[in-house]
Design a protein around this motif. Structure first.
Motif, mmCIF file in Angstrom:
data_model
loop_
_atom_site.group_PDB
_atom_site.id
_atom_site.type_symbol
_atom_site.label_atom_id
_atom_site.label_comp_id
_atom_site.label_asym_id
_atom_site.label_seq_id
_atom_site.Cartn_x
_atom_site.Cartn_y
_atom_site.Cartn_z
ATOM 1 N N UNK A 40 -51.228 6.243 -26.551
ATOM 2 C CA UNK A 40 -52.294 6.187 -25.694
ATOM 3 C C UNK A 40 -52.510 7.406 -24.988
ATOM 4 N N UNK A 41 -51.609 7.944 -24.332
ATOM 5 C CA UNK A 41 -51.611 9.163 -23.586
ATOM 6 C C UNK A 41 -52.070 10.002 -24.680
ATOM 7 N N UNK A 344 -44.927 11.963 -6.180
ATOM 8 C CA UNK A 344 -44.529 10.724 -7.050
ATOM 9 C C UNK A 344 -45.430 9.600 -6.518
ATOM 10 N N UNK A 345 -46.449 9.786 -6.035
ATOM 11 C CA UNK A 345 -47.517 8.486 -5.622
ATOM 12 C C UNK A 345 -48.369 8.508 -7.027
ATOM 13 N N UNK A 346 -48.172 7.438 -7.451
ATOM 14 C CA UNK A 346 -49.092 7.315 -8.944
ATOM 15 C C UNK A 346 -50.537 6.963 -9.009
ATOM 16 N N UNK A 368 -49.406 19.724 -12.743
ATOM 17 C CA UNK A 368 -49.135 19.782 -14.221
ATOM 18 C C UNK A 368 -49.626 18.855 -14.921
ATOM 19 N N UNK A 369 -49.795 19.228 -16.174
ATOM 20 C CA UNK A 369 -50.400 17.980 -17.234
ATOM 21 C C UNK A 369 -49.087 16.789 -17.244
ATOM 22 N N UNK A 373 -49.662 12.972 -16.660
ATOM 23 C CA UNK A 373 -49.042 11.850 -17.835
ATOM 24 C C UNK A 373 -48.147 10.987 -17.139
ATOM 25 N N UNK A 374 -47.252 11.413 -16.353
ATOM 26 C CA UNK A 374 -46.185 10.707 -15.697
ATOM 27 C C UNK A 374 -46.668 9.468 -14.873
ATOM 28 N N UNK A 375 -47.703 9.941 -14.301
ATOM 29 C CA UNK A 375 -48.333 9.018 -13.286
ATOM 30 C C UNK A 375 -49.020 7.891 -13.974
ATOM 31 N N UNK A 376 -49.839 8.309 -15.132
ATOM 32 C CA UNK A 376 -50.734 7.418 -15.773
ATOM 33 C C UNK A 376 -49.823 6.563 -16.679
#
Length: 794
Positions: A40-41, A344-346, A368-369, A373-376
């Motif tokens: 999905x990402x 690290x706050x999503x 950074x992209x 992506x990590x948060x999403x």
């Protein structure tokens, strides 16, 4: 053309056709969650990703026309233009949201509203991504028609995690069947500053008790499967050390060293994360100059690398923009967004902390992209694991049947009964005889339903809430029960103490119900965060009862208004008096403790509070609640939490150093004896276990509950440690004359300290174990020795 070539072309064409018709991997329910997230990402635009991290205020997102609900124009615009991924407090109703019993939603309409919102999100977004709907659920789902349980400070007064797990299970089901997916709670802040406005939302001053209550809530909320249709994600609040602000100012900075942070403030969160919590909310405050909403050490190093947290983090309302306007650690909104997400706050609770400013930060290469992506990905993972891509809707008929059920109402009564703390009972003044014919029920909290419900409570129909006056009348329908309010909680412009005195003089006993209030009203102004704006009242302006609840910090802990004068006047009549306290924080109880024979603390006992108090007053329930927070004699003593570090404090010129009532204190109509303490340590390579066993006997003629408590002292340690620390507890039910053996197992983790090198170790030497009924009422004591050091493996 050769036949084999024609056949090959046909096969290629068929394969291409199949590939085009096949569903995307992220829509395949049988695929692994991580694979679905990554698929999905890869299909999302940057704008769509940023939108998934926006959790907007939800109560303006539906439109109600009579008995019909639909998605509002504001919601459709937010989905179409901002690609939002979540809403918060969609079903919330209170004066801040301006949703009433008339303009808000009952459970059936709530389910229909969330279905309408989901339908639009699924059908009108390019990738058909469903919403996450978060709701306030600290002591019941904060929505119209749900069950209202005691607030958290009362829940912890039960010292009964199994009961609290049952309560959390009921709250989760009521929220989930209306379309919610996330419940904000539990609050795991240590409350060591009673002037702070949000004490009622906490489990008190102790990390072990807080941790056990937090684990119970997480297990009850989340159950064994988030796809059950009856469970919700638990969001832990507030990460971290939010409950000890300097001066008691809500959201203020705090000063603590790293050792104290890890030994006191973080253990409840760690326990809840270990129990599987899937979400955690950052706190408004800063620690040692670093705001919690932009603290990479806490949000990444500790939470994820040390604890292995796999869920998503979310800001408190407006705390990302607060990095600019409050903390002044960022000059611009895009810089604030970058500080937060890089730390690290999503997820952004507000919709204005990230949104266009996060998009700008990405475009300016401040983020950074892969960080985006990590948060999403963390947010999307929860949506997949809840099964929302397959089944985003709920059944309104179930909401009608499963919200505010008779079983849940009875459970609310049981939690309230177990939460009542009998502070004092001289000469067995309680329980009262059911043969009484004339009873005076007096005080501002005797018949005010909202004053007994606490903050984060939706409007209630009067039929849902039982006040103390109503509870007593229901208990003794043949008695003459006279009511006199006497005065308000805060307002001193009008009172009728003479009426209360007259009622007391005609009665055989006077039940005086005093304390505080967190009841919001439509006259109070609220900040954008939902906290109240507290200002001095103008001349001749009516004053709200509210003296507790978010934003209502106190300078003193005295009873406000004319409550003290009311109590003194009633006591002066000579009629026997019982005081019932309904409130959200410890107050100054010195005078009543000296002049009134019986005191009950009910905190904010919820909708069944009146029945619960009456059950205790008249002996149908034997109280066993215990204080989760110490009660000071004066604000000049603060802090007075029981597990302060050595050296032992000394007295003042004006008074001693002891609280009026200590952590763990609470009486019963039964009497209990402790005996035969045996402590047996067993050491193996790299581990130690300590068996603590003793006997508890009910020596009275009536059944009752006792809360057995085990405290530990490290006699000599390389760093300063607490005078004593609760390690284990158990609520026991014992029949008259019954004796029970209690056995606890302490592990190395119970004995560890954070040494000078900031390593968790059990140091060789002697420990003192004490067992009893409170932190001050310790009946048995013995030492044991640990011969070998044990170091925690990270």
């Amino acid at each position: 053309m050769p036949k084999y070539l024609a056949l090959g072309l046909c096969l290629l064409g068929a394969t291409a056709t199949y590939a085009q018709s096949k569903k995307p991997l992220y829509q395949d329910r049988t695929a692994p969650t991580d694979a679905r997230v990554q698929d999905l990402l890869a299909r999302m635009t940057t704008e769509e990703k940023v939108g998934q991290l926006s959790t907007l205020l939800g109560w303006e997102m539906y439109q109600k026309d009579g008995q019909k609900v639909s998605a509002s124009a504001a919601y459709k615009k937010a989905v179409d233009e901002r690609h939002i991924g979540a809403l918060w407090a969609t079903l919330r109703a209170d004066p801040w949201t301006k949703k009433t019993l008339l303009t808000g939603l009952n459970p059936k309409l709530a389910a229909e509203a969330t279905n309408a919102l989901q339908k639009y999100a699924v059908e009108h977004t390019r990738l058909h991504i469903p919403l996450l709907l978060a709701e306030e659920c600290p002591h019941g789902h904060m929505a119209i028609g749900t069950t209202v349980f005691p607030t958290s400070i009362g829940q912890s007064s039960t010292w009964d995690p199994a009961l609290i797990k049952r309560m959390a299970t009921a709250i989760a089901q009521e929220a989930r069947v209306q379309g919610a997916h996330i419940g904000y709670g539990p609050v795991l802040d240590l409350a060591r500053e009673p002037r702070w406005s949000r004490v009622e939302e906490t489990y008190g001053e102790d990390p072990v008790l807080n941790g056990q209550m937090g684990v119970a809530m997480v297990q009850g909320f989340q159950g064994s499967s988030l796809k059950s249709g009856a469970n919700i994600v638990s969001t832990l609040k507030h990460f971290t050390a939010y409950g000890v602000p300097e001066g008691g100012h809500n959201g203020g900075s705090i000063s603590t060293g790293q050792r104290e942070l890890f030994q006191s403030y973080l253990p409840p969160f760690r326990a809840a994360v270990k129990a599987g919590a899937q979400s955690i909310m950052t706190a408004y405050n800063s620690i040692d100059g670093v705001p919690c909403s932009a603290n990479p050490y806490l949000l990444t190093d500790v939470l994820r690398q040390q604890w292995g947290f796999l869920g998503f983090t979310v800001s408190d309302l407006g705390s990302i923009s607060g990095l600019v306007g409050n903390h002044h650690v960022a000059a611009t909104a895009p810089e604030a967004a970058a500080l937060a997400i890089n730390a690290g706050l999503d997820d952004d609770l507000s919709g204005y902390g990230y949104d266009k400013d996060l998009l700008a930060a990405v475009q300016q290469k401040l983020v950074a992209p892969e960080v985006l992506d990590r948060a999403v990905g963390r947010v999307l993972r929860v949506k997949f694991e809840m099964g929302l891509f397959e089944n985003p809707y709920v059944d309104p008929a179930k909401a009608v049947k499963q919200v505010h059920t008779p079983a849940n109402v009875q459970l609310a009564r049981q939690v309230a009964r177990e939460s009542v703390v009998l502070l004092k009972n001289d000469n067995n003044a309680l329980p009262l005889a059911k043969t009484l014919q004339r009873i005076a029920v007096i005080g501002p909290n005797a018949d005010n339903m909202y004053n007994q419900l606490g903050d984060y409570t939706a409007p209630q129909p009067e039929s849902n809430v039982v006040t103390v006056l109503e509870g007593i009348r229901a208990k003794l329908p043949a008695a003459q029960v006279t009511y006199a309010k006497g005065c308000a909680i805060r307002d001193t412009t009008s009172a009728n103490i003479a009426e209360a005195v007259a009622a007391a003089k005609q009665a055989q006993v006077a039940v005086v119900v005093l304390g505080g209030s967190s009841a919001r009203d439509f006259k109070t102004e609220y900040q954008s965060t939902g906290a109240a704006t507290v200002t001095a009242a103008a001349k001749n302006e009516a004053i709200s009862d509210m003296e507790s609840g978010e934003g209502y910090d106190r300078a003193s802990l005295d009873l406000l208004g004319k409550q003290q004068q009311l109590l003194q006047a009633v006591v002066a009549t000579g009629t026997p008096v019982v005081v019932v306290l309904i409130k959200g924080r410890p107050l100054n109880l010195n005078w009543m403790a000296s002049h009134v024979p019986a005191l009950l603390d009910a905190w904010y006992p919820g909708q069944e509070g009146g029945h619960a108090v009456a059950d205790v007053l008249f002996g149908d329930y034997n109280p066993a609640g215990r204080l989760p927070i110490s009660v000071a004699k004066s604000v000049g003593q603060l802090p007075v939490y029981y597990n302060a570090k050595r050296p032992v404090t000394h007295g003042y010129v004006e008074m001693d150093n002891k609280p009026l009532y200590s952590f763990g204190h609470g009486l019963s109509y039964s009497k209990f004896e402790y005996s035969d303490l045996q402590v047996t340590p067993t050491e193996t390579q790299g581990a130690v276990q300590v068996k603590v066993q003793f006997k508890v006997k009910n020596t009275s003629s009536r059944a009752g509950d006792e809360v057995a408590q085990v405290y530990l002292t490290d006699d000599v340690s390389s760093v300063v440690t607490p005078v004593k620390q609760l390690k284990k507890f158990q609520r026991l039910t014992l029949k008259a004359g019954e004796q029970q053996e209690v056995v606890f197992e302490l592990t190395a983790e119970d004995l560890m300290l954070l040494n000078g090198s900031l390593k968790w170790v059990v140091e060789p030497g002697t420990f003192t174990a004490q067992v009893g009924a409170s932190s001050e009422d310790l009946r048995l004591k013995t030492q044991f020795n640990v011969a070998k050091a044990v170091e925690k493996v990270q």
